[in-house]
Design a protein around this motif. Sequence first.
Motif, PDB file in Angstrom:
ATOM      1  N   VAL A  64       0.798  -1.216   0.000  1.00 27.38           N
ATOM      2  CA  VAL A  64       0.000   0.000   0.000  1.00 27.38           C
ATOM      3  C   VAL A  64       0.832   1.267   0.000  1.00 27.38           C
ATOM      4  O   VAL A  64       0.327   2.327  -0.293  1.00 27.38           O
ATOM      5  N   ALA A  65       2.069   1.155   0.349  1.00 28.98           N
ATOM      6  CA  ALA A  65       2.831   2.384   0.422  1.00 28.98           C
ATOM      7  C   ALA A  65       4.185   2.180  -0.218  1.00 28.98           C
ATOM      8  O   ALA A  65       4.967   1.360   0.212  1.00 28.98           O
ATOM      9  N   THR A  66       4.450   2.898  -1.257  1.00 28.88           N
ATOM     10  CA  THR A  66       5.700   2.667  -1.970  1.00 28.88           C
ATOM     11  C   THR A  66       6.378   3.980  -2.339  1.00 28.88           C
ATOM     12  O   THR A  66       7.021   4.087  -3.351  1.00 28.88           O
ATOM     13  N   CYS A  67       6.168   4.988  -1.533  1.00 26.90           N
ATOM     14  CA  CYS A  67       6.730   6.288  -1.908  1.00 26.90           C
ATOM     15  C   CYS A  67       8.003   6.553  -1.134  1.00 26.90           C
ATOM     16  O   CYS A  67       8.629   5.651  -0.607  1.00 26.90           O
ATOM     17  N   PRO A 108      -8.705  -0.376  -1.845  1.00 25.33           N
ATOM     18  CA  PRO A 108      -8.220  -1.378  -0.882  1.00 25.33           C
ATOM     19  C   PRO A 108      -8.470  -0.966   0.574  1.00 25.33           C
ATOM     20  O   PRO A 108      -8.873  -1.795   1.391  1.00 25.33           O
ATOM     21  N   TRP A 109      -8.264   0.311   0.905  1.00 24.98           N
ATOM     22  CA  TRP A 109      -8.522   0.748   2.280  1.00 24.98           C
ATOM     23  C   TRP A 109     -10.002   0.631   2.591  1.00 24.98           C
ATOM     24  O   TRP A 109     -10.396   0.242   3.688  1.00 24.98           O
ATOM     25  N   VAL A 136       8.060   1.449   2.406  1.00 25.16           N
ATOM     26  CA  VAL A 136       7.052   0.480   2.043  1.00 25.16           C
ATOM     27  C   VAL A 136       6.390  -0.074   3.297  1.00 25.16           C
ATOM     28  O   VAL A 136       7.053  -0.407   4.259  1.00 25.16           O
ATOM     29  N   LEU A 137       5.085  -0.141   3.266  1.00 20.83           N
ATOM     30  CA  LEU A 137       4.334  -0.626   4.418  1.00 20.83           C
ATOM     31  C   LEU A 137       3.390  -1.733   3.964  1.00 20.83           C
ATOM     32  O   LEU A 137       2.395  -1.466   3.325  1.00 20.83           O
ATOM     33  N   PRO A 138       3.714  -2.982   4.278  1.00 22.73           N
ATOM     34  CA  PRO A 138       2.853  -4.071   3.795  1.00 22.73           C
ATOM     35  C   PRO A 138       1.482  -4.039   4.470  1.00 22.73           C
ATOM     36  O   PRO A 138       1.336  -3.479   5.546  1.00 22.73           O
ATOM     37  N   CYS A 151      -8.863   4.973  -0.723  1.00 23.69           N
ATOM     38  CA  CYS A 151      -8.770   4.214  -1.967  1.00 23.69           C
ATOM     39  C   CYS A 151      -9.572   2.930  -1.795  1.00 23.69           C
ATOM     40  O   CYS A 151     -10.052   2.642  -0.703  1.00 23.69           O
TER      41      CYS A 151
END
Lengths: 395, 173
Positions: free
Chosen positions: A14-17, A48-49, A21-23, A46
């Motif tokens: 979900v987080a790749t900035c 998925p959330w 990265v946060l799985p 979004c």
Amino acid sequence: MVNDGENGINISLVATCNDGVLPVDLLHDILLRLPARPLCRFRAVCRPWRALLSDPSFVAAHGARHPGPHLAVAVRGRLNAYGREVVDVHLVDASSGDVVKRICAGRCDRPAEMSTRGGRALLVDNNLLLRVLDPASGAAPLVPNYEIHPINYSFTLVRTASTGDYKVLRITHDVALQPRERQVCSVLALGGDGVNGDRLARWREVQSPPGNVKTWHKYVAVVDGVAYFVLRDEFLLRETGGGDWITAFDVEAEQWRPELVGGPPETFHNRLRVSLAALRGSLVVAQDDHQAGTLDLWFLLAGDGGKVGPQHWSKLYTVTMPYHGRPFRLDGERAEPVVVLDDGRIVFWVWERRVSSRGGVMRVYDPNTGGQTDVAAEANCVHVGMYTGSLLRPR
Amino acid sequence: MATGSGAAAAAADAEEKESGSRMITLTSNEGKAFVVTEASARQSATIRSMVDDGGCVDKGFPLPNVDSKTLARVIQYCDEHGNKEAHTVDERAALAKFDKDFIAELDADKAFLYDVTMAANYLHIQGLFALTTQCIADTIKGKTPEEIRTAFGIEYDLTAQDEEEIKEEDTHA
């Protein structure tokens, strides 16, 4: 890729900035720590959330992590876009006083007559249309079979002990009674969803109470599917001499218990300053001694099912209340016990000294130290109840 | 950590103290070896169960999912919590102060904070995991959905129907 097969949720990282990265399984743990309010807002992040936050297993885990208890506090005074007043229900964490969620209950002309039980709140409108608010989803459907009620009725929402279904008890307002008039009583079954399931709900008239009862909410408490009412004085003077001043309506059986309930010993001649409450699963009589500035809490601890008398009551607490405006006045400041926390502290709602009984502070009292903390204040509050439903809406 | 008062608990404590004097080698994915006390290593449920299963204490434990920088920081936490007592009020206050400073430093570098969180998750270090996830939760608590998307680089993928539903929800909440 994390694939949660059990729930069919499939969310990539979900987080790749720049922030790293946060799985998703970590995200799950992090979001579980948040209160309901930001989580409701984060449904708009979004897809998925959105999926995660309304997933039934997430909602259940969040409920287990934030077990409450929570108070449902009805607040009036907010105007909608058309300048009409709307009522909001705030779900408040009982120990911290934090508002964990706000729900708009819409227009509601008689918000002080709201009745909160379990996970629902019954809203009463001016023309006596009834709506049942589900604070988890914010939905407030009309109660079916809402034929125009005779005016001057009061409503109590009750949950049956065995099935958890909701029923509404409708009873003539005692202040509107003519001399020698008996109160009329009806019951409407709402079903477990708080509306009426698939059945067509109908009001059923049931027997009148053994004597006329007071219908103001401070004189009504519901414990284990039984609604307790304070009998009116003229009945007591005539019939019982004052000792048995509580009567009980078994909501499951839809009938008044034949035996009257005897009150605590010191309340025999002085019922002006009592109120009923449900604390730790017991019926409680709160007796206000404004001269001493104390509030005695009497717990009904009898369990044998027989006739209840003064010997069955235990005065477990004498709470010193720093009231303003002594000596006692009927319209003066008064404290209403709401819930006993797991650690033994007691949460009170202290209503301001006003004729309309509006506004007040939430006070947490520690019986071990005698210390009191006012954790929240709400000037436009009109009703306070316990809320045991969930905070998030499952899909 | 066992703090019971019974004889069994005392025996367990004694055993733990004894075993706590052993040294254990943890190896990062870059092959760098870190030697820690067993008490420190036992902060990790993953390593604890491997040690208790009679695993390869002498050979050490390779940790293919953790890099050296992250492991060093995780060990810093484990040393503090594994080797220090937390019986008195003062000792607990000292640990709480350590946690506060530890997380404040981590919070300044989000990517590293996430790395440490994932390592704590992988190694099952409960206290550290609670500390870091709560820190991240506190950070995002006040953000708007837009700010969340920016912070986590999330693409906006809500459909018109979703937006309609959200609007509907907002009128209630």
